[in-house]
Design a protein around this motif. Structure first.
Motif, mmCIF file in Angstrom:
data_model
loop_
_atom_site.group_PDB
_atom_site.id
_atom_site.type_symbol
_atom_site.label_atom_id
_atom_site.label_comp_id
_atom_site.label_asym_id
_atom_site.label_seq_id
_atom_site.Cartn_x
_atom_site.Cartn_y
_atom_site.Cartn_z
ATOM 1 N N ARG A 8 45.344 50.870 50.086
ATOM 2 C CA ARG A 8 45.098 49.628 49.576
ATOM 3 C C ARG A 8 44.033 49.545 48.527
ATOM 4 O O ARG A 8 44.095 48.926 47.529
ATOM 5 N N ILE A 12 44.159 48.349 44.502
ATOM 6 C CA ILE A 12 43.137 47.556 43.985
ATOM 7 C C ILE A 12 42.582 48.005 42.871
ATOM 8 O O ILE A 12 42.467 47.442 41.843
ATOM 9 N N VAL A 16 43.302 46.202 38.589
ATOM 10 C CA VAL A 16 42.219 45.540 37.891
ATOM 11 C C VAL A 16 41.903 46.228 36.482
ATOM 12 O O VAL A 16 41.170 47.388 36.762
ATOM 13 N N LEU A 66 33.990 42.746 46.156
ATOM 14 C CA LEU A 66 35.449 42.389 46.141
ATOM 15 C C LEU A 66 36.527 43.421 46.915
ATOM 16 O O LEU A 66 37.035 43.092 47.804
ATOM 17 N N CYS A 67 36.167 44.672 46.460
ATOM 18 C CA CYS A 67 36.834 45.730 47.014
ATOM 19 C C CYS A 67 36.544 45.896 48.592
ATOM 20 O O CYS A 67 37.712 45.947 49.298
ATOM 21 N N TRP A 70 38.531 43.108 50.162
ATOM 22 C CA TRP A 70 40.011 43.347 50.171
ATOM 23 C C TRP A 70 40.518 44.407 51.341
ATOM 24 O O TRP A 70 41.551 44.028 51.723
ATOM 25 N N GLN A 75 44.032 39.994 52.399
ATOM 26 C CA GLN A 75 44.321 38.603 52.179
ATOM 27 C C GLN A 75 45.936 38.468 51.252
ATOM 28 O O GLN A 75 46.313 39.704 50.659
ATOM 29 N N ARG A 77 46.159 36.961 48.644
ATOM 30 C CA ARG A 77 45.557 36.907 47.281
ATOM 31 C C ARG A 77 44.161 37.469 47.367
ATOM 32 O O ARG A 77 43.389 37.611 48.538
ATOM 33 N N GLN A 78 43.581 37.801 46.144
ATOM 34 C CA GLN A 78 42.304 38.378 46.158
ATOM 35 C C GLN A 78 41.259 37.380 46.374
ATOM 36 O O GLN A 78 41.460 36.162 46.299
ATOM 37 N N ARG A 80 38.106 35.027 45.890
ATOM 38 C CA ARG A 80 37.408 34.289 44.583
ATOM 39 C C ARG A 80 35.958 34.239 44.884
ATOM 40 O O ARG A 80 35.609 33.714 45.751
#
Length: 144
Positions: A8, A12, A16, A66-67, A70, A75, A77-78, A80
């Motif tokens: 995962r 990710i 990005v 964020l990583c 995740w 999720q 979706r990522q 926010r």
């Protein structure tokens, strides 16, 4: 078959574009992730020192948060970004920078995350981030 945390995380980092531009990588040891920002000349903001650009450091800290979210909280979706506060503690010299995120609280919709970045010694961080992130609902939750 569900993907592992390492798979995962790799997905990710590859997905990005800005993470690829930074050259950001990450390593997992159990549930602890260490983000790595290798030095590259295009990341320098002050060529006299040379020191990394403050925007690069800020983005690296935010991407680390964020990583970690995740990987920890899968999720649909990522997450926010709601808000972040960045403390620049000392110049980030032209060398590899590391960061770790501490997910302080995960609620139904919002997560509170703290990130510290360092270079030579973890005890002397170059910058820190405190942020709030909106989480997407889990697959089983009703949507409003």
């Amino acid at each position: 078959m569900s993907e592992t945390r390492a798979e995962r995380l790799a997905a990710i980092l590859a997905a990005v574009p800005y993470m690829r531009f930074l050259g950001m990588t990450a390593e997992l040891a159990g549930d602890e992730m260490t983000a790595i920002l290798p030095f590259a000349p295009h990341l320098v903001g002050n060529v006299m020192l040379p020191a990394l650009h403050g925007g690069v450091i800020g983005a690296f800290l935010e991407m680390t948060a964020l990583c970690q979210l995740w990987v920890r909280e899968p999720q649909r979706r990522q997450p926010r970004t709601i808000d972040v506060t960045i403390e620049y503690l000392r110049p980030a010299r032209g060398q590899t920078t590391y960061a770790r995120a501490d997910v302080r609280k995960v609620g139904r919709r919002i997560a509170n995350v703290h990130v510290e970045a360092w270079q030579d010694h973890r005890a002397t961080p170059v910058a820190a981030l405190r942020g709030h992130f909106m989480l997407s609902p889990n697959d089983g939750e009703a949507r409003a």
